[in-house]
Design an enzyme around this catalytic site. Sequence first.
Site, short mmCIF file in Angstrom:
data_model
loop_
_atom_site.label_atom_id
_atom_site.label_comp_id
_atom_site.label_asym_id
_atom_site.label_seq_id
_atom_site.Cartn_x
_atom_site.Cartn_y
_atom_site.Cartn_z
CG HIS A 10 0.30 6.20 -0.86
ND1 HIS A 10 -0.77 6.68 -1.58
CD2 HIS A 10 -0.23 5.56 0.23
CE1 HIS A 10 -1.90 6.34 -0.96
NE2 HIS A 10 -1.60 5.65 0.12
CG HIS A 24 -1.83 1.17 1.30
ND1 HIS A 24 -3.11 1.16 0.77
CD2 HIS A 24 -1.67 2.42 1.82
CE1 HIS A 24 -3.68 2.34 0.97
NE2 HIS A 24 -2.83 3.12 1.61
CD GLU A 25 1.54 3.67 3.66
OE1 GLU A 25 1.83 4.72 3.04
OE2 GLU A 25 0.50 3.53 4.31
#
Length: 451
Positions: free
Chosen positions: A25, A21-22
């Site tokens: 980003h 997820h990170e």
Amino acid sequence: MAFLHTAVALIVTLGVLITFHEFGHFWVARRCGVKVLRFSIGFGKPIWRWQDRQGTEFVLAWIPLGGYVRMVDEREGTIAEADKPFAFNRKPVMQRIAIVAAGPIANFLLAIVAYWVLFISGTQVLAPVVGHILPQSPAALSGLASGDEIIQVDHKQTSSWQDVGLALLDRLGDTGEVRLEVSSHEHQVTRELRLPIQAFMVGQKEPRPLQSLGITPWRPDIPARIGRVLEEGPAAQAGLKAGDLVQAINGQAIKDWPDLVEHLRASPGQSLTLQIERDQHTQSLTVTPQARALDDGQTIGWIGAGVEMPSMPASMQREIRYNPAAALAEASAKTWEMSTLTLGSIGKMLTGLISPDNLSGPITIARVASDSARSGWESFISFLAYVSISLGVLNLLPIPVLDGGHLLFYVIEAIRGRPVPERIQEQAMRLGMVILGSVMIMAFYFDLMRL
């Protein structure tokens, strides 16, 4: 050791999900020219840290319940003049949308990869062949018979009982008909059936679609043979061991495992004499089932023993395997199906069709992760894909604090041509924190209740 196994399974599961997820980003932010100050997996005091040539600090922290990517942003304080061209807040709104959306998208991509691996390696599933039909149930009224194989539910192909269950869960709260296409191996014919439903499964704390329709999956005869005994449970205290075959209780013959369970559940706190066969010798043991209360208020007997499951015949198994290209298409379709089901379940929970008792937090995730890891890599990968999808869907909800809340502000900005006023954003963030905090508290509460 059991606690250690559960803890490791939780850390691995959350670590993989949070990292993907990170990284979504982080990767898009770098491509958009945003300077990233820190990439952290976990919160709190760092266990390990490292800095790359571009000045980004990579951190592994003690509390593995989340993570974050910290970027240069003038809204979070004064920044150096040289860093202003690389600030997140100075990037065009479409780039900011891409950066925020990249986290949930990474979770969906992880799920697609996980399902792709499962589909190309091949998975064994249980064929959705019907066993017992409850009289006067919707299944009985429709003409469904023992031995029928369910090949479609509402025109969705079903290769396993999991497929059938998911398709039926999608009808939760509906009134009308469930359409089944079934195949009868005895007569070599296919026919369509319509099962009547009325406010389907509404109010059930743990929705059981098959049970609600009166369907029991086919299973082989299960002898009343003890497969495992929990330490310090009533069974262990009575001297029961794995491999013991229970022949009678208080002189009444026991025909199979369900019969044994029924007798034990109906006798909380009562002393029972079990006649067992062990090593080809017959002997008697006395056991007193412990009283346990269920969520519905019913009290049952429990002795802390598990069944020794017989092997499933090959005729009741199906292998799901695709070539790499077909597997990618199937994995994408599966991810979409699970995403829409998750989003629909959230909507039904908000409208009261699904009980909030079904909320799960880190404790439940840890237990399921541990169980799936014990069941084999296929179960664990499938579980990882499902949780990754759930994380992606939840993060896209338009709640301030979550990625979906930020996306909402940026979409409004793109439409209006100017940002949402800071005062409104701050108030929305406070409200979002209250909502998110309340949901987390409820999830922890229901986790503890399940224990």
